[in-house]
Design an enzyme around this catalytic site. Structure first.
Site, PDB file in Angstrom:
ATOM      1  CG  ASP A   1     -36.855   8.640  25.940  1.00  0.00           C
ATOM      2  OD1 ASP A   1     -36.056   8.153  26.747  1.00  0.00           O
ATOM      3  OD2 ASP A   1     -36.791   9.835  25.575  1.00  0.00           O
TER       4      ASP A   1
ATOM      5  CE  LYS B   1     -34.184   7.237  23.461  1.00  0.00           C
ATOM      6  NZ  LYS B   1     -34.144   6.719  24.839  1.00  0.00           N
TER       7      LYS B   1
HETATM    8  P1  NDP Z   1     -41.951  11.366  30.599  1.00  0.00           P
HETATM    9  O1  NDP Z   1     -42.450  11.874  29.318  1.00  0.00           O
HETATM   10  O2  NDP Z   1     -42.757  10.412  31.376  1.00  0.00           O
HETATM   11  O3  NDP Z   1     -41.613  12.596  31.571  1.00  0.00           O
HETATM   12  C1  NDP Z   1     -40.725  13.601  31.182  1.00  0.00           C
HETATM   13  C2  NDP Z   1     -40.697  14.674  32.251  1.00  0.00           C
HETATM   14  O4  NDP Z   1     -39.648  15.586  31.966  1.00  0.00           O
HETATM   15  C3  NDP Z   1     -41.980  15.472  32.286  1.00  0.00           C
HETATM   16  O5  NDP Z   1     -42.190  15.939  33.587  1.00  0.00           O
HETATM   17  C4  NDP Z   1     -41.655  16.619  31.330  1.00  0.00           C
HETATM   18  O6  NDP Z   1     -42.407  17.787  31.574  1.00  0.00           O
HETATM   19  C5  NDP Z   1     -40.198  16.869  31.637  1.00  0.00           C
HETATM   20  N1  NDP Z   1     -39.536  17.415  30.463  1.00  0.00           N
HETATM   21  C6  NDP Z   1     -39.491  16.877  29.205  1.00  0.00           C
HETATM   22  N2  NDP Z   1     -38.828  17.664  28.374  1.00  0.00           N
HETATM   23  C7  NDP Z   1     -38.441  18.741  29.099  1.00  0.00           C
HETATM   24  C8  NDP Z   1     -37.717  19.914  28.819  1.00  0.00           C
HETATM   25  N3  NDP Z   1     -37.245  20.152  27.591  1.00  0.00           N
HETATM   26  N4  NDP Z   1     -37.499  20.794  29.832  1.00  0.00           N
HETATM   27  C9  NDP Z   1     -37.963  20.549  31.084  1.00  0.00           C
HETATM   28  N5  NDP Z   1     -38.678  19.449  31.414  1.00  0.00           N
HETATM   29  C10 NDP Z   1     -38.898  18.567  30.444  1.00  0.00           C
HETATM   30  O7  NDP Z   1     -40.481  10.771  30.275  1.00  0.00           O
HETATM   31  P2  NDP Z   1     -39.591   9.780  31.148  1.00  0.00           P
HETATM   32  O8  NDP Z   1     -39.830   9.997  32.603  1.00  0.00           O
HETATM   33  O9  NDP Z   1     -39.733   8.430  30.579  1.00  0.00           O
HETATM   34  O10 NDP Z   1     -38.114  10.272  30.752  1.00  0.00           O
HETATM   35  C11 NDP Z   1     -37.393  11.249  31.519  1.00  0.00           C
HETATM   36  C12 NDP Z   1     -35.894  11.126  31.234  1.00  0.00           C
HETATM   37  O11 NDP Z   1     -35.448   9.813  31.577  1.00  0.00           O
HETATM   38  C13 NDP Z   1     -35.484  11.320  29.765  1.00  0.00           C
HETATM   39  O12 NDP Z   1     -34.196  11.918  29.717  1.00  0.00           O
HETATM   40  C14 NDP Z   1     -35.375   9.891  29.253  1.00  0.00           C
HETATM   41  O13 NDP Z   1     -34.515   9.779  28.122  1.00  0.00           O
HETATM   42  C15 NDP Z   1     -34.781   9.222  30.470  1.00  0.00           C
HETATM   43  N6  NDP Z   1     -34.927   7.773  30.521  1.00  0.00           N
HETATM   44  C16 NDP Z   1     -36.167   7.196  30.538  1.00  0.00           C
HETATM   45  C17 NDP Z   1     -36.296   5.834  30.607  1.00  0.00           C
HETATM   46  C18 NDP Z   1     -37.629   5.164  30.762  1.00  0.00           C
HETATM   47  O14 NDP Z   1     -37.630   3.963  31.048  1.00  0.00           O
HETATM   48  N7  NDP Z   1     -38.738   5.845  30.639  1.00  0.00           N
HETATM   49  C19 NDP Z   1     -35.107   4.966  30.565  1.00  0.00           C
HETATM   50  C20 NDP Z   1     -33.849   5.669  30.647  1.00  0.00           C
HETATM   51  C21 NDP Z   1     -33.788   7.021  30.597  1.00  0.00           C
HETATM   52  P3  NDP Z   1     -43.606  18.209  30.580  1.00  0.00           P
HETATM   53  O15 NDP Z   1     -44.777  17.398  30.991  1.00  0.00           O
HETATM   54  O16 NDP Z   1     -43.751  19.661  30.820  1.00  0.00           O
HETATM   55  O17 NDP Z   1     -43.129  17.889  29.183  1.00  0.00           O
END
Ligand code: NDP
Length: 435
Positions: A154, A114
Site C-alpha cells: 500500500d 489491513k
Molecule cells: P505509493 O506510496 O506508491 O504512492 C502514494 C502517493 O500518494 C505518493 O505520490 C505520495 O506522495 C502521495 N501521498 C501519500 N500520502 C499523502 C498525503 N497524506 N497527502 C498527499 N499525498 C500523499 O502508494 P500507492 O500508489 O500504492 O497508493 C495510493 C492510494 O491507492 C492509497 O490510498 C492506497 O490505499 C490506494 N490503493 C493502493 C493499492 C495498490 O495496489 N497499491 C490498491 C488499492 C488502493 P509522497 O511521495 O509525497 O508521500
C-alpha cells in the site's frame, strides 16, 4: 459511535456505508436478528506490536506495527500494509472495513484486513528499510499464513519492502509460499500486479463512460499522486487516447498542458521509484510545465479526475470546482479520497462517480490471482491476467450498477457497490452462525 469516537476516519467510512444500506436493512429482519451490522463494524482481531530496529547511525528506533484482521467470512484476511507517519488504528480500521467489501466485490474468496506502521520510508537508506522490514516480520510472521492472512503493499510499501518482508518470512518459517502478494516476478509474483490498481480504475471508468456511449479518446484527465497507482493509471489513460495533465505528491502538484506522455511518464517512474525524488523536479526536466506547492490538482479544468494519492484529498469545495469546470467522471484509485461533502457534490451533479472500494479493487483482484497462481505453482501470461482483470472490473461495474437499479437509484455506484458487497458478506456471516 461512542466506542469509536476517537477514530474519525473509521467512523467516516462506516457512516458512508451504513447510510446507503438503509433500504436493504429495512427489508431483511434476519440481518437485524443476527446483529450483522454490529458484528461487521467490529474487527475480528487487532494485533498491535513493537518494531525496534537500528538506524545507520547505530541508534535504536522504535516504531509501532499493526495488523487489523477485520473479517474472514469469505476467505483469509487480505489487504495491504501501509508505511506512513500518519498511520494509526483509525486509518487502518477504515481501510480494513473498506477492504472487506472491496474484496467481496472482486468475487474472489478473500476476507478483509489491513496493517502497517507509522514508519516513514522517505529519506531512509535501503539498509534501514531492510532492518525495519525484518523486525516487523519477526513479529508478524506468527499471525499470518496462506490460509489465514495474506498481506500486500500500500502507501510506502512497494516491491522493495515486499521483498525484504518476504525474505524474512521465508527465513523464519522455513517455507517458500505465497504468504505475501505483490512479490517480484522471479519469486512468485504475478504479471500485471504492479499495474493492476491503476489499470483497474481506468477500466472501471471506461465501463461507466460506456453507459453514456463515450470513451476516453480526447478526454483531459487530472491524476493525483505519483506513486504506484497514479503511474499505471496514467499509463492506461495514455494508451486509451486520453491526455493526463497533472500528477502530485504530498508537497504539491505539476500541470503539463501538453500531457504527460509515455516518455515523460518513464521519467516520473525513474524519479519516484529509483531516485525516490519529489514531483517538483518534473518542471526542471520539462520547463513548459508548472509546479504549485501545497495545492492539490483539482483546480485544473478537466473532463475526468483520478484521485490516486490518499484519503480525504478532495474537499467539498474542490469537488464543486471540478464540477464547475466540466468534470463528469471521477474514478477513485485511492481509498476514500473524497470527503463526504465531495461525494454529495458528485452524486447530486450526476457525475459518473466510482468509489474506491469498486474502482480500485483491481489491485486486490490481481493479488487474489497471484494467490491462485502460487497455489497452483504456475504463472499466467500478461495477456491472461490482464483479460481476467478487465473482466473482473466489468463485473464489479455491472454488479454495482444492477444493485443500485434494483434499489431505485440507477447510476449511484456508491449505493450499488455497498449493497452488492454487503449482502454477500452478510449472508455468509448468517450461515456461519454467531461467531
Ligand atoms: P505509493 O506510496 O506508491 O504512492 C502514494 C502517493 O500518494 C505518493 O505520490 C505520495 O506522495 C502521495 N501521498 C501519500 N500520502 C499523502 C498525503 N497524506 N497527502 C498527499 N499525498 C500523499 O502508494 P500507492 O500508489 O500504492 O497508493 C495510493 C492510494 O491507492 C492509497 O490510498 C492506497 O490505499 C490506494 N490503493 C493502493 C493499492 C495498490 O495496489 N497499491 C490498491 C488499492 C488502493 P509522497 O511521495 O509525497 O508521500
Amino acid at each position: 459511535k461512542a466506542r469509536n469516537s476517537h477514530e474519525p476516519e473509521f467512523l467516516q467510512a462506516v457512516e458512508e456505508v451504513l447510510e446507503t444500506l438503509e433500504p436493504v436493512i429495512n427489508e431483511m429482519p434476519e440481518l437485524q436478528e443476527n446483529a450483522i451490522l454490529e458484528r461487521m463494524v467490529e474487527p475480528e482481531r487487532v494485533i498491535l506490536f513493537r518494531i525496534p530496529w537500528v538506524n545507520d547511525a547505530g541508534k535504536v528506533v522504535v516504531n509501532r506495527g499493526y495488523r487489523v484482521q477485520f473479517n474472514s467470512a469469505l476467505g483469509p484476511y487480505k489487504g495491504g500494509m501501509r508505511f506512513h507517519p500518519s498511520v494509526n488504528l483509525s486509518i487502518l480500521k477504515f481501510l480494513g472495513f473498506e477492504q472487506v467489501l472491496k474484496n467481496c466485490l472482486t468475487t474472489l474468496p478473500m476476507g478483509g484486513g489491513k496493517g502497517g506502521s507509522d514508519f516513514d520510508p522517505h529519506g531512509k537508506s535501503d539498509g534501514e528499510v531492510m532492518r525495519f522490514c525484518q523486525s516487523l516480520m519477526t513479529e508478524l510472521y506468527r499471525h499470518i499464513g496462506t490460509a489465514t492472512d495474506v498481506p500486500a503493499g500500500d502507501i510506502g510499501v512497494g516491491a522493495r519492502e515486499i521483498g525484504f518482508m518476504y525474505g524474512q518470512y521465508k527465513r523464519i518459517a522455513n517455507e517458500s509460499s505465497g504468504i505475501l502478494t505483490g512479490k517480484g516476478l522471479s519469486y512468485g509474483g504475478s504479471l500485471i500486479r504492479p499495474e493492476a490498481t491503476g489499470y483497474g480504475a481506468v477500466y472501471f471508468a471506461e465501463n461507466m463512460l460506456a453507459t453514456r456511449d463515450e470513451d476516453f479518446r480526447g478526454k483531459v484527465c487530472a491524476v493525483s499522486g505519483s506513486g504506484n497507482v497514479a503511474q499505471y493509471c496514467t499509463e492506461k489513460l495514455n494508451e486509451l487516447g486520453a491526455r493526463v495533465v497533472t500528477l502530485s505528491d504530498s508537497n504539491g502538484f505539476i500541470y503539463d498542458a501538453d500531457g504527460i506522455d509515455a516518455e515523460k511518464l518513464a521519467y516520473v517512474m525513474e524519479l519516484k521509484n529509483v531516485k525516490r525524488g519529489r514531483i517538483s523536479e518534473y518542471v526542471k526536466k520539462y520547463p513548459k510545465a508548472t509546479y504549485t506547492a501545497d495545492q492539490r490538482p483539482w483546480s485544473v479544468k478537466v473532463d475526468c479526475a483520478f484521485p490516486c494519492a490518499t484519503q480525504n484529498e478532495i474537499s467539498g469545495k474542490e469537488a464543486q470546482t471540478l464540477v464547475n469546470n466540466g468534470c463528469r467522471v471521477v474514478s477513485e484509485g485511492a481509498n476514500m479520497p473524497s470527503t463526504p461533502e465531495a461525494i454529495e457534490v458528485f452524486v447530486s451533479n450526476k457525475v459518473l462517480y466510482a468509489p474506491g472500494k469498486a474502482a480500485n479493487a483491481g489491485g486486490v483482484a490481481v493479488s487474489g490471482l497471484e494467490m491462485t497462481q502460487n497455489a497452483m505453482r504456475l504463472s499466467w501470461s500478461r495477456e491472461e491476467v490482464d483479460a481476467r482483470l478487465k473482466e473482473i472490473m466489468k463485473n464489479i461495474h455491472d454488479n454495482s450498477w444492477n444493485a443500485a437499479k434494483q434499489f431505485g437509484n440507477e447510476g449511484n455506484y456508491v449505493m450499488g457497490a455497498n449493497i452488492a458487497a454487503f449482502l454477500k458478506v452478510a449472508n455468509a456471516m448468517v450461515a456461519h452462525g454467531v461467531v
